[in-house]
Design a protein around this motif. Sequence first.
Motif, PDB file in Angstrom:
ATOM      1  N   ARG A 148     -77.505 -42.399 -77.029  1.00 10.67           N
ATOM      2  CA  ARG A 148     -76.885 -43.502 -77.764  1.00 10.67           C
ATOM      3  C   ARG A 148     -77.972 -44.397 -78.307  1.00 10.67           C
ATOM      4  O   ARG A 148     -79.100 -44.399 -77.824  1.00 10.67           O
ATOM      5  CB  ARG A 148     -75.899 -44.281 -76.912  1.00 10.67           C
ATOM      6  CG  ARG A 148     -76.477 -45.050 -75.752  1.00 10.67           C
ATOM      7  CD  ARG A 148     -75.389 -45.783 -74.988  1.00 10.67           C
ATOM      8  NE  ARG A 148     -74.975 -46.969 -75.683  1.00 10.67           N
ATOM      9  CZ  ARG A 148     -75.244 -48.198 -75.293  1.00 10.67           C
ATOM     10  NH1 ARG A 148     -75.929 -48.399 -74.187  1.00 10.67           N
ATOM     11  NH2 ARG A 148     -74.828 -49.231 -75.974  1.00 10.67           N
ATOM     12  N   ARG A 185     -68.884 -36.115 -80.481  1.00  4.78           N
ATOM     13  CA  ARG A 185     -68.487 -37.499 -80.219  1.00  4.78           C
ATOM     14  C   ARG A 185     -66.976 -37.471 -79.998  1.00  4.78           C
ATOM     15  O   ARG A 185     -66.196 -37.813 -80.890  1.00  4.78           O
ATOM     16  CB  ARG A 185     -68.850 -38.411 -81.385  1.00  4.78           C
ATOM     17  CG  ARG A 185     -68.620 -39.877 -81.049  1.00  4.78           C
ATOM     18  CD  ARG A 185     -69.296 -40.778 -82.072  1.00  4.78           C
ATOM     19  NE  ARG A 185     -69.308 -42.142 -81.628  1.00  4.78           N
ATOM     20  CZ  ARG A 185     -68.361 -43.028 -81.913  1.00  4.78           C
ATOM     21  NH1 ARG A 185     -67.340 -42.695 -82.663  1.00  4.78           N
ATOM     22  NH2 ARG A 185     -68.443 -44.248 -81.464  1.00  4.78           N
ATOM     23  N   GLN A 198     -63.195 -38.076 -79.276  1.00 10.73           N
ATOM     24  CA  GLN A 198     -62.359 -39.255 -79.510  1.00 10.73           C
ATOM     25  C   GLN A 198     -61.204 -39.345 -78.518  1.00 10.73           C
ATOM     26  O   GLN A 198     -60.432 -40.293 -78.573  1.00 10.73           O
ATOM     27  CB  GLN A 198     -61.817 -39.225 -80.940  1.00 10.73           C
ATOM     28  CG  GLN A 198     -62.915 -39.243 -81.993  1.00 10.73           C
ATOM     29  CD  GLN A 198     -63.788 -40.480 -81.896  1.00 10.73           C
ATOM     30  OE1 GLN A 198     -63.296 -41.593 -81.966  1.00 10.73           O
ATOM     31  NE2 GLN A 198     -65.083 -40.296 -81.717  1.00 10.73           N
ATOM     32  N   SER A 199     -61.103 -38.362 -77.624  1.00 11.42           N
ATOM     33  CA  SER A 199     -60.044 -38.387 -76.606  1.00 11.42           C
ATOM     34  C   SER A 199     -60.513 -37.579 -75.399  1.00 11.42           C
ATOM     35  O   SER A 199     -61.425 -36.753 -75.499  1.00 11.42           O
ATOM     36  CB  SER A 199     -58.749 -37.790 -77.155  1.00 11.42           C
ATOM     37  OG  SER A 199     -58.910 -36.394 -77.368  1.00 11.42           O
ATOM     38  N   THR A 234     -76.107 -37.204 -72.835  1.00 15.24           N
ATOM     39  CA  THR A 234     -75.595 -38.253 -73.720  1.00 15.24           C
ATOM     40  C   THR A 234     -76.763 -39.014 -74.322  1.00 15.24           C
ATOM     41  O   THR A 234     -77.720 -39.344 -73.622  1.00 15.24           O
ATOM     42  CB  THR A 234     -74.694 -39.234 -72.943  1.00 15.24           C
ATOM     43  OG1 THR A 234     -73.593 -38.513 -72.398  1.00 15.24           O
ATOM     44  CG2 THR A 234     -74.167 -40.333 -73.839  1.00 15.24           C
ATOM     45  N   LEU A 277     -65.314 -53.418 -81.088  1.00 13.17           N
ATOM     46  CA  LEU A 277     -66.076 -52.232 -80.689  1.00 13.17           C
ATOM     47  C   LEU A 277     -67.316 -52.705 -79.945  1.00 13.17           C
ATOM     48  O   LEU A 277     -68.060 -53.557 -80.431  1.00 13.17           O
ATOM     49  CB  LEU A 277     -66.464 -51.423 -81.927  1.00 13.17           C
ATOM     50  CG  LEU A 277     -65.295 -51.032 -82.831  1.00 13.17           C
ATOM     51  CD1 LEU A 277     -65.799 -50.436 -84.128  1.00 13.17           C
ATOM     52  CD2 LEU A 277     -64.382 -50.061 -82.097  1.00 13.17           C
ATOM     53  N   GLY A 300     -73.250 -41.285 -78.530  1.00  7.53           N
ATOM     54  CA  GLY A 300     -72.498 -42.511 -78.305  1.00  7.53           C
ATOM     55  C   GLY A 300     -72.112 -42.644 -76.852  1.00  7.53           C
ATOM     56  O   GLY A 300     -72.275 -41.735 -76.051  1.00  7.53           O
ATOM     57  N   GLY A 336     -69.045 -43.340 -75.744  1.00  6.73           N
ATOM     58  CA  GLY A 336     -67.589 -43.287 -75.650  1.00  6.73           C
ATOM     59  C   GLY A 336     -67.119 -42.425 -74.501  1.00  6.73           C
ATOM     60  O   GLY A 336     -67.380 -42.702 -73.334  1.00  6.73           O
ATOM     61  N   ILE A 337     -66.464 -41.355 -74.808  1.00  7.20           N
ATOM     62  CA  ILE A 337     -65.854 -40.476 -73.811  1.00  7.20           C
ATOM     63  C   ILE A 337     -66.862 -39.411 -73.391  1.00  7.20           C
ATOM     64  O   ILE A 337     -67.430 -38.711 -74.220  1.00  7.20           O
ATOM     65  CB  ILE A 337     -64.573 -39.848 -74.382  1.00  7.20           C
ATOM     66  CG1 ILE A 337     -63.574 -40.962 -74.700  1.00  7.20           C
ATOM     67  CG2 ILE A 337     -63.995 -38.825 -73.422  1.00  7.20           C
ATOM     68  CD1 ILE A 337     -62.388 -40.532 -75.496  1.00  7.20           C
TER      69      ILE A 337
END
Length: 108
Positions: free
Chosen positions: A45, A12, A14-15, A43, A75, A33, A35-36
């Motif tokens: 989710r 997961r 974070q950047s 992926t 979020l 998730g 996210g990125i």
Amino acid sequence: LKGWTGNGVIARPQSEAEAVRVAAAGLPTVVVGAGIAVPGAATVRADDAAVARVALQHLRDRKLARVAFVGDTRLGFSARRRDAFLAAADEAGIACTSFEPQRPRADW
């Protein structure tokens, strides 16, 4: 992951930099998730609306007449869950309130 001898990664990131490092490992990867993204990775989710409906059903099974959603809707997943929870409560005729944490001051 440099020097690690694993066979696959559940990540997961974070950047963007972290996503690049995961992709560079060249291992089968699953991102958890929305996210990125990691290029070339699968992926998964949660279905946020289903999470909210199951949560409400759990509370209904306990014969509760008033319920609340508590979450940080800055979020995306939390906002989707709140909306689905409130809709399911309304449909079921259950009184529901939504609470969010107070926003921290920008100068802290």
